[in-house]
Design an enzyme around this catalytic site. Structure first.
Site, PDB file in Angstrom:
ATOM      1  N   SER A 153      34.667  41.772  34.142  1.00 43.57           N
ATOM      2  CA  SER A 153      35.829  42.654  34.230  1.00 43.57           C
ATOM      3  C   SER A 153      37.047  41.782  34.472  1.00 43.57           C
ATOM      4  CB  SER A 153      35.640  43.607  35.423  1.00 43.57           C
ATOM      5  OG  SER A 153      36.867  44.211  35.787  1.00 43.57           O
ATOM      6  N   TYR A 166      33.112  46.338  44.166  1.00 42.55           N
ATOM      7  CA  TYR A 166      33.148  46.111  42.714  1.00 42.55           C
ATOM      8  C   TYR A 166      33.749  44.730  42.392  1.00 42.55           C
ATOM      9  CZ  TYR A 166      34.055  47.076  37.760  1.00 42.55           C
ATOM     10  OH  TYR A 166      34.083  47.030  36.380  1.00 42.55           O
TER      11      TYR A 166
END
Ligand code: BGC
Length: 268
Positions: A153, A166
């Site tokens: 990401s 995350y």
């Protein structure tokens, strides 16, 4: 690239029954790879992806497994090898968010996200690497012995308040990927990451589904649009194919410029 660059190269895409994983599975299948559509919940959605691939002339099967569980991962690989014989491409895609302000975040939310997003990538990559090493290069299909694509990401480099579990998992994926690439390169195994920015999928609906949220989100994307899952699918095909054979240990950002510090475009 030639028309079917992934022909004869079985691929496993984890978390392939929705979002980015679904688009990647379809793109790999369209490029000629027989694809395992892994899922953990919602078998009907996995079946729909398989049906779509088959009706476009591709090969696919669905296999359920929680990527954070060693026994389930190993049994998924056994089923894949029974059906397709081997694996050439792993897309470590399965991932999720459990967002909370740091002081409110429960240990369960922390452990759950790390288990799927990081331990899941470790377990799936280890089984794939074992098979790549056992089989070696099959020159009729690829000049590499295997390819691992880690779904990371922009948050492997952009800190993310309210999402520390995350962001920590994706920071972990970055060095998992690079360390693996370093260790496995002598065996002609390539390991790289795809780093999506804001892509229109169920994981971030609240960030683009209202006009206000969308306008806010677009201030973070110099290219002026939210990404589509197919943007990631196309990059995955290239990164899994021999067209990128000299690319190893790299994070490929597919983010419309989100990592270009757009806040600095007018001052600073
Ligand atoms: C997250 C999305 C977010 C995007 C950009 C992704 O990794 O899963 O929720 O919109 O990063 O911030």
């Amino acid at each position: 690239m030639e028309p079917n660059p992934l022909k004869g190269q079985p691929a496993l895409v984890t978390g392939a029954n929705s979002g980015i994983g679904c688009a990647v599975a379809k793109a790999l299948a369209a490029a000629g790879a027989p694809v395992v559509v892994n899922y953990v919940v919602d078998p009907a959605a996995a079946d729909r992806v398989v049906d779509e691939i088959r009706s476009s002339g591709g090969q696919a099967m669905a296999i359920q497994a929680d990527v954070g569980r060693e026994d389930q991962v190993q049994s998924m690989y056994r089923k894949m090898f029974e059906a397709y014989g081997t694996i050439h491409i792993l897309v470590n895609n399965a991932g999720l968010q459990r967002d909370a302000a740091f002081v409110e975040m429960t240990l369960h939310d922390w452990e759950f996200v790390l288990s799927v997003n990081l331990t899941g990538q470790f377990l799936c990559a280890r089984e794939a690497a074992r098979e790549f090493l056992r089989r070696g290069v099959a020159p009729e299909v690829s000049c590499a012995a295997g390819k691992i694509l880690c779904m990371s990401s922009v948050h492997e480099v952009i800190p993310w308040a309210g999402h520390v579990n995350y962001a920590a998992s994706k920071g972990g994926v970055m060095l998992l990927m690079k360390s693996l690439a370093q260790e496995l390169a002598p065996h002609r195994i390539r390991v790289n990451s795809l780093c999506p920015g804001a892509i229109r999928t169920p994981i971030n609906v609240s960030a683009w589904s209202t006009p206000e949220a969308l306008a806010n989100l677009l201030t973070l994307i110099p290219y002026g649009r939210v990404g589509d899952p197919e943007d990631i699918g196309r990059a995955a095909v290239w990164l899994a194919s021999d067209a990128s054979d000299y690319v190893n240990g790299t994070s490929l950002f597919i983010d419309g410029g989100m990592t270009l510090f757009p806040g600095f475009s007018t001052n600073g």
